[in-house]
Scaffold this motif. Sequence first.
Motif, mmCIF file in Angstrom:
data_model
loop_
_atom_site.group_PDB
_atom_site.id
_atom_site.type_symbol
_atom_site.label_atom_id
_atom_site.label_comp_id
_atom_site.label_asym_id
_atom_site.label_seq_id
_atom_site.Cartn_x
_atom_site.Cartn_y
_atom_site.Cartn_z
ATOM 1 N N TYR A 150 -0.970 -5.112 0.055
ATOM 2 C CA TYR A 150 -0.663 -6.267 0.909
ATOM 3 C C TYR A 150 0.229 -7.260 0.178
ATOM 4 O O TYR A 150 1.096 -7.896 0.786
ATOM 5 C CB TYR A 150 -1.942 -6.950 1.391
ATOM 6 N N ARG A 153 -5.751 -10.671 9.063
ATOM 7 C CA ARG A 153 -6.034 -9.257 8.839
ATOM 8 C C ARG A 153 -5.971 -8.817 7.368
ATOM 9 O O ARG A 153 -6.899 -8.158 6.897
ATOM 10 C CB ARG A 153 -5.089 -8.410 9.698
ATOM 11 N N ASN A 170 -5.595 -1.921 -2.181
ATOM 12 C CA ASN A 170 -5.245 -2.635 -0.945
ATOM 13 C C ASN A 170 -4.667 -4.005 -1.230
ATOM 14 O O ASN A 170 -3.732 -4.443 -0.564
ATOM 15 C CB ASN A 170 -6.476 -2.774 -0.060
ATOM 16 N N ARG A 200 -8.947 -9.858 5.336
ATOM 17 C CA ARG A 200 -10.143 -9.248 5.944
ATOM 18 C C ARG A 200 -10.220 -7.768 5.611
ATOM 19 O O ARG A 200 -11.277 -7.246 5.268
ATOM 20 C CB ARG A 200 -10.110 -9.444 7.460
ATOM 21 N N ASN A 201 -9.069 -7.075 5.706
ATOM 22 C CA ASN A 201 -9.060 -5.647 5.374
ATOM 23 C C ASN A 201 -9.398 -5.397 3.916
ATOM 24 O O ASN A 201 -10.075 -4.422 3.583
ATOM 25 C CB ASN A 201 -7.681 -5.048 5.654
ATOM 26 N N GLU A 236 -13.002 -5.732 3.560
ATOM 27 C CA GLU A 236 -13.612 -4.555 4.186
ATOM 28 C C GLU A 236 -13.589 -3.359 3.235
ATOM 29 O O GLU A 236 -14.549 -2.605 3.130
ATOM 30 C CB GLU A 236 -12.810 -4.241 5.463
ATOM 31 N N SER A 237 -12.474 -3.212 2.510
ATOM 32 C CA SER A 237 -12.331 -2.023 1.667
ATOM 33 C C SER A 237 -13.215 -2.098 0.431
ATOM 34 O O SER A 237 -13.300 -1.128 -0.322
ATOM 35 C CB SER A 237 -10.872 -1.802 1.284
ATOM 36 N N LYS A 239 -6.209 3.186 3.112
ATOM 37 C CA LYS A 239 -6.933 3.313 4.385
ATOM 38 C C LYS A 239 -7.589 4.678 4.513
ATOM 39 O O LYS A 239 -8.749 4.799 4.916
ATOM 40 C CB LYS A 239 -5.963 3.085 5.544
#
Lengths: 712, 712
Positions: free
Chosen positions: B396, B373, B392, B376-377, B380-381, A558
């Motif tokens: 996860y 999430r 990521n 989606r994250n 996004e990354s 992040k």
Amino acid sequence: MSGMIVLRIVPFIGAFIALILAVVFTKLVNKKNRGNKRMQEISDAIYIGSRAYLNQQARIMIIFFIVIEVLFFIMVKFGFLEYPSLLAFATGGGFSIMIGYIAMWISTRTNSRVTQAAKEKGLGEAMNIAFTAASASGLILGVVALFDTALWFNVLFWWYGRSGSDLAVNLDHVVNILVTFTIGASFAAFFMRTGGGIFTKAADMGADYVGKVESGLREDDYRNPATIADNVGDNVGDVGGMNADSLESWVGAIISAEFLGFLAFKDSPMLLKSILLPMLISTAGVFASIVAIFIIKGTVSRYKQNATVSKLTSTTLSGLFITSLLVILFSFFLTWYIMGAGYMYIFYASIGGLLAGFLIGLFTLLYTDAKFRPTRNIAESAKSGPATLVVNGLAYGMESTVLPAFIVIISMVFSFYISGGSSNVQMGLYGVSVAAVAMLSVSPFAIAIDVYGPIADNAGGIAEMAELDPEVRKTTDKLDAVGNTTAAIGKGILIGSAAITAIALGQAYFSKIGLLTEKMGLSVIIDFMKDPKILAGLFVGVIIPFLFTSLLIGSVGKAANKVVIEARKQIKDMMAGKSKGDPKTFITIVTRAAQRGIIIPGILIFAIPVVVGLLLGPGGVVALIMGTLLSGFALAIFMANSGGALDNAKKKIEEEGGSGTPEHSASVVGDTVGDPLKDTAGPSMNILIKLISVVSIETAVLVVTLYGKLFH
Amino acid sequence: MSGMIVLRIVPFIGAFIALILAVVFTKLVNKKNRGNKRMQEISDAIYIGSRAYLNQQARIMIIFFIVIEVLFFIMVKFGFLEYPSLLAFATGGGFSIMIGYIAMWISTRTNSRVTQAAKEKGLGEAMNIAFTAASASGLILGVVALFDTALWFNVLFWWYGRSGSDLAVNLDHVVNILVTFTIGASFAAFFMRTGGGIFTKAADMGADYVGKVESGLREDDYRNPATIADNVGDNVGDVGGMNADSLESWVGAIISAEFLGFLAFKDSPMLLKSILLPMLISTAGVFASIVAIFIIKGTVSRYKQNATVSKLTSTTLSGLFITSLLVILFSFFLTWYIMGAGYMYIFYASIGGLLAGFLIGLFTLLYTDAKFRPTRNIAESAKSGPATLVVNGLAYGMESTVLPAFIVIISMVFSFYISGGSSNVQMGLYGVSVAAVAMLSVSPFAIAIDVYGPIADNAGGIAEMAELDPEVRKTTDKLDAVGNTTAAIGKGILIGSAAITAIALGQAYFSKIGLLTEKMGLSVIIDFMKDPKILAGLFVGVIIPFLFTSLLIGSVGKAANKVVIEARKQIKDMMAGKSKGDPKTFITIVTRAAQRGIIIPGILIFAIPVVVGLLLGPGGVVALIMGTLLSGFALAIFMANSGGALDNAKKKIEEEGGSGTPEHSASVVGDTVGDPLKDTAGPSMNILIKLISVVSIETAVLVVTLYGKLFH
């Protein structure tokens, strides 16, 4: 008892000598040329950034410490802890923070001097300065480790001894309080290591991606404003964090051995001696390290112009070998002199420990050094793109867990049985714990050959940012390469010792609750075939390292994302001549991320043993400790070696002139994936494993009492 | 006993009905239009490639089976096994291979028909055909699972019953031999699943990288000659392998429950009933699946033009829900009728199992569906490059292990205690094993909603290679997306049931050796605090899944590398007009890689329990089983969900029109890293966990006897 008093003072003598040498070494380094004005400015900026980060970190830690002290105070009030524990906890944390600051200070004062030496005098002198500074760091580690354990031991021994009562009762209090001291040290180290790890890798990943991949800048290019944060990261993570981590491991091992010595010799006249021995073996380790540092320093300073990477690597590694041999020699005489010929098995156990640490380190090399097949194959697979390369990196990392696991198993079984564990479990575990102490007693030298890598990395950064001749950077890169190799061994020792210490601590927990549960009529059977709560505890334990890894590398991901977005903006503005870039923003971004990233793990570490204890009982906690140890060990080695091999595969491609090719881009992706694995999550595993154990011990009486009241 | 005979025949009736329906469904599908000549040619090429691969695979498996049969024969000669075991082992393997062939045959006969339907009639009809074919696969699974377990049970029961002796003695032989049957099934499934997994992912990674990343071709572009191999892979890995895997899990769970029923009810009049119950619950599962298939088929066929991804997803998921509810209903009456009101706890345990399977599946969705999430994250990354995205994805994936682990723990503890485990351990474990059977009894429906994904994938490949309108591909992609979601649930059920079955099997091992070790005067204490051999066994167990993962994904990496090199060459030649491409070369390359990749794991699976047993004794083996289960479970979920989320993150970017952007390239790298994790190593974990258990049971008498002779 007068002989005993002399022995109790020996660690202070060791600490004092190490301190003097550390000061001398630091002065030696400080006399060197800091380079031109720009270099000095950059070095100062790195120092200021590092200090700002550590100050911020210390603030959060103090809040945490205050909360825990309050909880401990309540426990003291209800009779679950002794009063001095409150002070012990605070000083444990304080020493850990202190060593982080000192190590950071030494390295940030050294970095530009190494750059200057690389520029003026070449590899040999650069190595000399970096190694001298790193040795000072290593010696300070020795000072603190010996001083704080010996001080607390002597103060407590005097305090509880005043009443003139039974030695065993006195020492019971002493070792209990020392455990709290360890928790303080471990908890602070966890913050330093993982906070630093998140900081350094978020900055690194972000800076690298925007700089190298998107903007085609070189590493540490002065036009990349995220670079300062990256260099700050080296100092707070790889130097400060690493030192705190080593201190935690070493002190933890000493105190576990004292704890187990107490349990094994409770009814024996050897009781006090068995508790002093771990401190004395550690003192022997400091002396051995001093001798090795002088030998290696002498050898390195003679290389001057004709230093090469392979020469320096083998020199530093032989230094570790010398240290280990000397520790063996000293331990032999110490065990003989203190414990007597009938207890020489403790000496054999310690040889097992040293050998195990050394072997785990060598296996690490096998999997991460570009000389060997794994890293070569990973580099080779760059030809079919980043995904294949990453997959290969992960595959070799997983494979690399096998041999170290066997070494730990063999060393554990050997130390246990050689110490007579088959007839006396406590005695066997004392042997296991002494093996861990012996393994870690080489820490000052291990730090000396570990910390100069990040210093060289910084020196290279300064060379780049100060726009020096590219040759300077090449020289510091070589130093960095040597450092990577030797650091791998240091990491191997830390995780190996953590595994062995945790095994011993699990047993310590079990012994501690034994009497209590008996009194309460709770039968604790650690048999996962008869009690599903044990299996449940193991299960929770195995999952915890996965959870922590995800939290830590998730934080890095992040934060790196934020760095990338900011860096893009700033680089664009800089290229357009609109601004000069603002390195401080990056430090703020990653500092915040690092702080936020450790809050939940920090809370969980204290909450998990208590919750598991209340739900699954004391047997479940023992299982929790072992489960965490097992998967934490495997994940730690997997992540460290995957990351290390991916990093070195990239370096190999660069060395062979591959920069700018698609293979190189693939390897940069691989390196970046490996970074948070090897430098954030991986190293935190060994602290996690031990913290779960010591927090369990600390809360044992509380948890068992409550569990007994709730469910029986 | 006449009521018993009826009950013994019920599974055959279930199998017969399922068989008829499967034939009808297959005929229904075969009536559909296979598309134009080119589509038919491509479909045939895929079929021929798949058959060639399975034939080659079967050859290697036969060699392995012969070697093992010889070893088993020697064991029989020395009295460590019963004669019928030899046949049981062979048929276990044979059924597993057979179901792989049948499932592959159904899907390769269906793929172009789905393409044609997508072209002519849109999503609704394409789904209808794919689902009908997948249902046939699922029903065949039900046929084989019921038929083979019931047949063996009845034959053995008749054989050993002839002597008219004690029921317990007869059933002892029966369940012992059934365990050998499971080993055959599991071992063959291991080959099918991991060999297929290596095949499919090596082809996929190689084809994707050269095609999409390097040459800018679309997925399955007809100009990429590696594409056929990629499509073959779907059929041999995701269809054939998946079916064999499900068969192994289900049969394994039934037989473990029978084994534990025998141990729990040895001295009770309920003995035979307790052994029949798992087969009857499974029969109930087949009937429940049939009902659900008809309901869903009816619903889907009404959608026609207005089918959407979300409609189809919720329809298929509700089908799984219907199946589960019906199984609960049937189990209630079955338990009541067969065991009586006093044994309803077994019913409660089975509800626990079903619920656990369902929840693990839902958590899988939470971590891999682009609606939530995590995925989606990850998508996004992609903005900050492939490395951040992969990191990521891994983070996860690790996080996703936490909830399923809790579910398994809770389900295990619940089933254990509700079945009275606190006073009777055997009974508690029988409950746990019935929970696993209940969880798996929905398998036919689970396969029905799992296998249409790969069929749709193939259909899309054919659309692409036959150069149909891109709209056709879009339609099949939607179907594939629905399939990915529902397949995730199927995988969740498989790993959840594996964990629970392995726990039961570990206990079965322990019970089996109990009498023997007692006789030999060996005391086996499963206490890792008292015996370091137990801890060593746990340690070895925890490392094994890491080793296997590294071997499997390492094989994929190596083979993918070869595919890339060959594909580059061929594409270059094709672009230059020098050749038309040679898809067969790829099939040969990956077939060889797949074969080579499973040899060492295949040997290790048999060697490890024996070696560990000889070195660490029977206690060490129990620990080995549990260690493998613990880390295998965590790694399986981590890898499945990391890979699933990375895959869906890529799909999300594509859906949002991101194809061709740097974000998309980053997500392709992520998908490719995730591929071998989710489709090769991940799914093999559940078979590995159980194989280690059953091989341990099989060799228990041998190992304990030798260990006793060697060390005592």
